[in-house]
Design a protein around this motif. Structure first.
Motif, PDB file in Angstrom:
ATOM      1  N   LEU A   1      -6.386 -12.080  10.919  1.00 12.12           N
ATOM      2  CA  LEU A   1      -5.858 -11.747   9.588  1.00 12.12           C
ATOM      3  C   LEU A   1      -5.699 -12.997   8.745  1.00 12.12           C
ATOM      4  O   LEU A   1      -6.063 -13.013   7.553  1.00 12.12           O
TER       5      LEU A   1
ATOM      6  N   ARG B   1       0.073   1.479  -6.325  1.00 12.39           N
ATOM      7  CA  ARG B   1      -0.025   0.107  -5.831  1.00 12.39           C
ATOM      8  C   ARG B   1       0.936  -0.103  -4.661  1.00 12.39           C
ATOM      9  O   ARG B   1       0.570  -0.702  -3.637  1.00 12.39           O
TER      10      ARG B   1
ATOM     11  N   GLU C   1      -1.100  -0.584   8.587  1.00  9.82           N
ATOM     12  CA  GLU C   1      -2.331  -0.473   9.377  1.00  9.82           C
ATOM     13  C   GLU C   1      -2.762  -1.819   9.938  1.00  9.82           C
ATOM     14  O   GLU C   1      -3.088  -1.932  11.114  1.00  9.82           O
ATOM     15  N   ARG C   2      -2.743  -2.848   9.087  1.00  6.64           N
ATOM     16  CA  ARG C   2      -3.291  -4.150   9.505  1.00  6.64           C
ATOM     17  C   ARG C   2      -2.465  -4.795  10.598  1.00  6.64           C
ATOM     18  O   ARG C   2      -2.996  -5.509  11.448  1.00  6.64           O
TER      19      ARG C   2
ATOM     20  N   ASP D   1       0.541   0.941   3.019  1.00  6.31           N
ATOM     21  CA  ASP D   1      -0.463   1.438   3.967  1.00  6.31           C
ATOM     22  C   ASP D   1      -1.239   0.281   4.582  1.00  6.31           C
ATOM     23  O   ASP D   1      -1.541   0.285   5.781  1.00  6.31           O
ATOM     24  N   TYR D   2      -1.555  -0.717   3.762  1.00  3.31           N
ATOM     25  CA  TYR D   2      -2.338  -1.859   4.248  1.00  3.31           C
ATOM     26  C   TYR D   2      -1.594  -2.632   5.327  1.00  3.31           C
ATOM     27  O   TYR D   2      -2.138  -2.900   6.406  1.00  3.31           O
ATOM     28  N   VAL D   3      -0.329  -3.026   5.058  1.00  2.50           N
ATOM     29  CA  VAL D   3       0.384  -3.848   6.033  1.00  2.50           C
ATOM     30  C   VAL D   3       0.712  -3.053   7.299  1.00  2.50           C
ATOM     31  O   VAL D   3       0.705  -3.606   8.404  1.00  2.50           O
TER      32      VAL D   3
ATOM     33  N   ASP E   1       0.740  -9.177  -1.718  1.00  2.00           N
ATOM     34  CA  ASP E   1      -0.558  -9.848  -1.855  1.00  2.00           C
ATOM     35  C   ASP E   1      -0.442 -11.141  -2.652  1.00  2.00           C
ATOM     36  O   ASP E   1      -1.131 -11.345  -3.662  1.00  2.00           O
TER      37      ASP E   1
ATOM     38  N   ALA F   1      -0.409   1.763  -1.601  1.00  2.00           N
ATOM     39  CA  ALA F   1      -1.591   1.104  -1.040  1.00  2.00           C
ATOM     40  C   ALA F   1      -1.207  -0.137  -0.236  1.00  2.00           C
ATOM     41  O   ALA F   1      -1.744  -0.375   0.855  1.00  2.00           O
ATOM     42  N   ARG F   2      -0.262  -0.923  -0.751  1.00  2.00           N
ATOM     43  CA  ARG F   2       0.140  -2.141  -0.039  1.00  2.00           C
ATOM     44  C   ARG F   2       0.931  -1.813   1.222  1.00  2.00           C
ATOM     45  O   ARG F   2       0.768  -2.471   2.254  1.00  2.00           O
TER      46      ARG F   2
END
Length: 307
Positions: A174, A108, A118-119, A114-116, A150, A111-112
């Motif tokens: 976003l 988790r 990339e985004r 990686d998300y921030v 999140d 994943a978070r």
């Protein structure tokens, strides 16, 4: 929801926020507007639990920010004014530190992160210390820490401050994506931000709410609501066109911009003048670069309400 009830903050004889009450529900993006010193940032800090109210209450997702502070903060992502952080830390270490504070673990957490990364397009600055970043990248790192866990609710103080037009577009995209399932409050003095992302706007002045409506309805209070703007191809015909437009019975007044060869016709109360002006332009043989109907000007409403 995010909810405030008769929220007040006083510093001695100075009242920064006075009797502020509102609710924000999932799917809403609330723009919290006001001139400098109006009480915007103080209200945001009380919502985030950084400042204790003198009186009144605030809650995030049902958790009182004073009596149930930890649960309220767990439900909230907060981007403070100026995005303060630890300047000596590398971006990667800072985000990892925030993830740990937010109790993210294992897959988790990865994943978070990686998300921030990339985004918000932070990959190329991960090994830089925060103090060496541009203002725009510091702002993006600040937004990354706000959304890394999140949260169901977000309070963002000037989220696009310091960003270039492309970066502003990306951040607004976003915010619009997150708005489908989150509660979002944006404190800003940038009126284009309201048009771009907000479904509702509250205007605060001298610590009090003076307007609460959709951006469209607020703009409709402008004297430019249903005004018609026309730009002439031939600057020499500007004065003759102004006189002809001003003579129309439903036109209250005409504003002229000689530099742009533009006329703006303001209607009498309740009148619709677009067709009349279009017909006039055809009869007069005016060559137009542009002809459009205005919905109203939020900046003019803002000045009028907060003056």
């Amino acid at each position: 929801m995010i909810k405030t009830e008769h929220l007040c903050k006083r510093y001695g004889s100075l009242t920064a926020v006075a009797d502020v009450s509102f609710e924000v529900h999932p799917g809403e993006v609330l723009g919290f507007l006001g001139p400098n010193g109006a009480g915007k940032t103080t209200t945001m800090r009380m919502l985030a639990g950084f400042v204790t109210p003198t009186s009144g209450h605030a809650s995030v997702c049902g958790h009182d920010v004073e009596t149930d502070a930890l649960a309220a903060r767990q439900s909230l992502g907060y981007l403070p004014e100026g995005a303060p952080s630890y300047g000596e830390m590398r971006v990667s270490a800072f985000l990892d530190f925030i993830a740990d504070l937010r109790l993210l673990q294992g897959a988790r957490k990865r994943a978070r992160l990686d998300y921030v990364i990339e985004r918000l397009e932070l990959a190329r600055v991960l090994n830089q210390t925060i103090e060496t970043l541009s203002k725009g990248f510091r702002r993006r790192v600040g937004l990354a820490q706000a959304i890394i866990h999140d949260p169901p609710a977000l309070v963002l103080d000037e989220p696009t401050d310091g960003l270039d037009p492309n970066q502003k577009y990306e951040v607004r995209t976003l915010i619009n994506e997150m708005a489908r399932e989150k509660i979002i409050v944006i404190s800003t003095h940038i009126l284009e931000e309201v048009d771009a992302v907000c479904t509702r706007a509250i205007i605060i002045a001298r610590g009090r709410i003076v307007a609460d409506d959709t951006p469209v309805q607020l703009a409709a209070q402008s004297r430019y609501h249903n005004a018609v703007s026309l730009q002439l191809a031939d600057r020499q015909k500007l004065e003759a066109a102004r006189a002809a437009v001003a003579a129309l019975p439903q036109v209250a007044t005409v504003e002229v911009s000689e530099r742009e060869a533009r006329l703006t016709a303001l209607p009498r109360a309740g009148a619709l003048i677009l067709q009349d002006i279009s017909d006039l332009a055809q009869r007069q043989g005016l060559q137009l670069k542009e002809l459009h109907l205005e919905s109203g000007r939020l900046d003019e409403v803002f000045r009028t309400i907060t003056a």
